[in-house]
Design an enzyme around this catalytic site. Structure first.
Site, PDB file in Angstrom:
ATOM      1  CB  SER A 176     -33.914  -3.666 -37.967  1.00  0.00           C
ATOM      2  OG  SER A 176     -35.262  -2.757 -38.406  1.00  0.00           O
ATOM      3  CG  HIS A 204     -31.285  -6.235 -36.645  1.00  0.00           C
ATOM      4  ND1 HIS A 204     -30.392  -6.615 -37.656  1.00  0.00           N
ATOM      5  CD2 HIS A 204     -32.054  -5.966 -37.149  1.00  0.00           C
ATOM      6  CE1 HIS A 204     -30.608  -6.352 -38.274  1.00  0.00           C
ATOM      7  NE2 HIS A 204     -31.833  -5.693 -37.785  1.00  0.00           N
ATOM      8  CE  LYS A 236     -32.169  -9.711 -40.680  1.00  0.00           C
ATOM      9  NZ  LYS A 236     -33.769  -9.011 -39.957  1.00  0.00           N
TER      10      LYS A 236
HETATM   11  C1  LIG Z   1     -34.700  -9.389 -40.066  1.00  0.00           C
HETATM   12  C2  LIG Z   1     -35.621  -8.769 -40.008  1.00  0.00           C
HETATM   13  C3  LIG Z   1     -37.166  -9.627 -39.267  1.00  0.00           C
HETATM   14  C4  LIG Z   1     -37.399 -10.890 -40.906  1.00  0.00           C
HETATM   15  O1  LIG Z   1     -36.463 -11.907 -40.809  1.00  0.00           O
HETATM   16  P1  LIG Z   1     -35.720 -13.169 -41.718  1.00  0.00           P
HETATM   17  O2  LIG Z   1     -35.278 -14.337 -41.156  1.00  0.00           O
HETATM   18  O3  LIG Z   1     -35.070 -11.790 -42.618  1.00  0.00           O
HETATM   19  O4  LIG Z   1     -37.381 -12.671 -42.282  1.00  0.00           O
HETATM   20  C5  LIG Z   1     -37.247  -9.870 -38.607  1.00  0.00           C
HETATM   21  N1  LIG Z   1     -37.342  -9.115 -37.533  1.00  0.00           N
HETATM   22  C6  LIG Z   1     -36.345  -7.723 -37.463  1.00  0.00           C
HETATM   23  C7  LIG Z   1     -36.509  -6.418 -36.799  1.00  0.00           C
HETATM   24  C8  LIG Z   1     -35.816  -7.795 -38.258  1.00  0.00           C
HETATM   25  O5  LIG Z   1     -34.109  -7.212 -38.659  1.00  0.00           O
END
Ligand SMILES: *Cc1c(COP(=O)(O)O)cnc(C)c1O
Length: 389
Positions: A176, A204, A236
């Protein structure tokens, strides 16, 4: 009790203090922040779906049909037709027998790992994994082993030393903060060889990677046998909210029985599930969004190399620009903001000490002119060698 103020002050002095900014309006990639209009280069809305008219309309009509709150957890009376239909569509899209919706990705990770592992088992994690995976491992009470980033030989050595209990390897698909891809082909082979679970967090990659947008497993052509646990988020690239785990019938039934962050929480509003269904439809119909994104990524990387920045390995919309110190990352971010561009500075503990950076994220909704504006602003950053303190 230790005085909280002292610790807060220390954080401030180290340039690590976090503060929230108030967003008053969002129109695609243009954001109004504390009264100023800025071009947003730090959202995870990679495909520009968060404010797509069809997604917004689905949310609205979902609220008309179902009200707002789901009223209860899924196992009580909160599991609506909308949630169920979305689960079926996600299962089909990812090529898995079933999918299970969670309220957030954080909760999906906590619930899944703790449902499957306990004392006496061991979890193996990439050192750069997302905080929610780290927390999931700690909460599970399994032994915790971390391997150097993307270091397959190190993971092999660790798995060779595995003697008792279940083994699970967990990794971000797309990292991330760096945007690079986990080496999933050799990792999947190792897991099969050592009879270890493999869980991939595709927060992602889902919607962005693969021919149809099904994510990193589609990109590598890995199936459900090779990667039995797939987690994806919906906040996302899908532009809405929530997360899911996809896998076999038995896996999903096990999570329904044992994943505490699934059982003991209120279901996401059904209207949000309807919005996600609309967004998933767009992911499937509009491959041009992924193509546009790839085009922007290629152009951005070439231009940045021309400007003399050093770039990581990222083939994804996450493009970090290393600053080194937290102070410099903040100074860069401030300077960009004065030129109308929003890019957040990422500092420890989110990244390792000395790894502070600007984390630029690109979106299919950015125009060529937007990108030019960003590149011009980046060219103006002070990149003189850092003075040693
Ligand atoms: C954003 C993210 C999460 C968490 O997801 P949310 O729905 O925002 O709680 C988990 N793992 C990774 C790699 C992320 O980038």
């Amino acid at each position: 009790m230790k005085p909280l103020r002292t610790e807060l002050e220390r954080r401030r002095q180290q340039h690590l203090y976090r503060r929230r900014r108030i967003v008053t309006r969002v129109q695609g990639v243009v954001i109004r922040l504390e009264g100023r209009q800025l071009l947003n280069f730090c959202s995870n809305d990679y495909l520009g779906l968060a404010d797509h008219p069809r997604v917004v309309a689905a949310l609205r009509s979902g609220a008309d049909a179902h009200g707002v709150g789901s009223g209860a957890a899924h196992l009580v009376s909160g599991h609506s037709r909308a949630h169920h239909a979305l689960e079926e569509e996600l299962a089909e899209f990812t090529g898995r027998a079933r999918a299970l919706l969670f309220s957030t990705g954080y909760m999906a990770n906590l619930g899944t790992v703790t449902a499957l592992l306990g004392r006496g088992d061991t979890i193996y994690q990439d050192r750069l994994n997302h905080a929610s995976l780290i927390d999931a491992g700690l909460l599970s009470r399994a032994s915790f082993r971390r391997y150097a980033h993307a270091d397959v030989p190190a993971l092999r050595r660790q798995l060779e030393g595995h003697t008792r209990g279940d083994a699970m390897v967990v990794t971000d698909g797309v990292f991330s903060m760096d945007g690079d891809l986990a080496p999933l082909l050799p990792i999947a082979a190792l897991c099969r060889q050592h009879d270890a679970w493999l869980m991939v967090d595709d927060a992602h990659g889902f919607g962005v990677l693969g021919e149809t947008g099904a994510g990193i497993l589609e990109h590598y052509r890995l199936d459900g046998e090779q990667v039995p646990l797939l987690m994806g988020t919906l906040g996302k690239a899908l532009g809405t909210f929530g997360a899911f785990v996809a896998g076999s019938e038995d896996l999903i039934e096990t999570l329904i029985q044992h994943a505490r962050s699934y059982v003991y929480t209120t279901a996401v509003p059904p209207a949000v599930a309807e919005a996600t269904r609309a967004s998933l439809q767009l992911v499937r119909e509009e491959g041009w969004r992924r193509e546009r994104l790839q085009q922007l990524i290629r152009y951005f990387r070439a231009a940045l190399l021309d400007l003399g920045f050093s770039l990581g390995e990222s083939p994804t919309p996450i493009q970090p620009i290393l600053a080194g110190t937290a102070e410099r990352a903040l100074a860069w971010s401030d300077r960009l903001e004065r030129q109308g561009i929003l890019v957040s500075a990422i500092r420890p503990p989110t990244v390792p000490e000395g790894g502070s950076r600007l984390r630029v994220t690109l979106s299919a909704a950015h125009s060529d002119a937007h990108l030019e504006q960003l590149l011009q602003a980046l060219a103006s950053l002070d990149r003189a060698p850092l003075q040693c303190a």
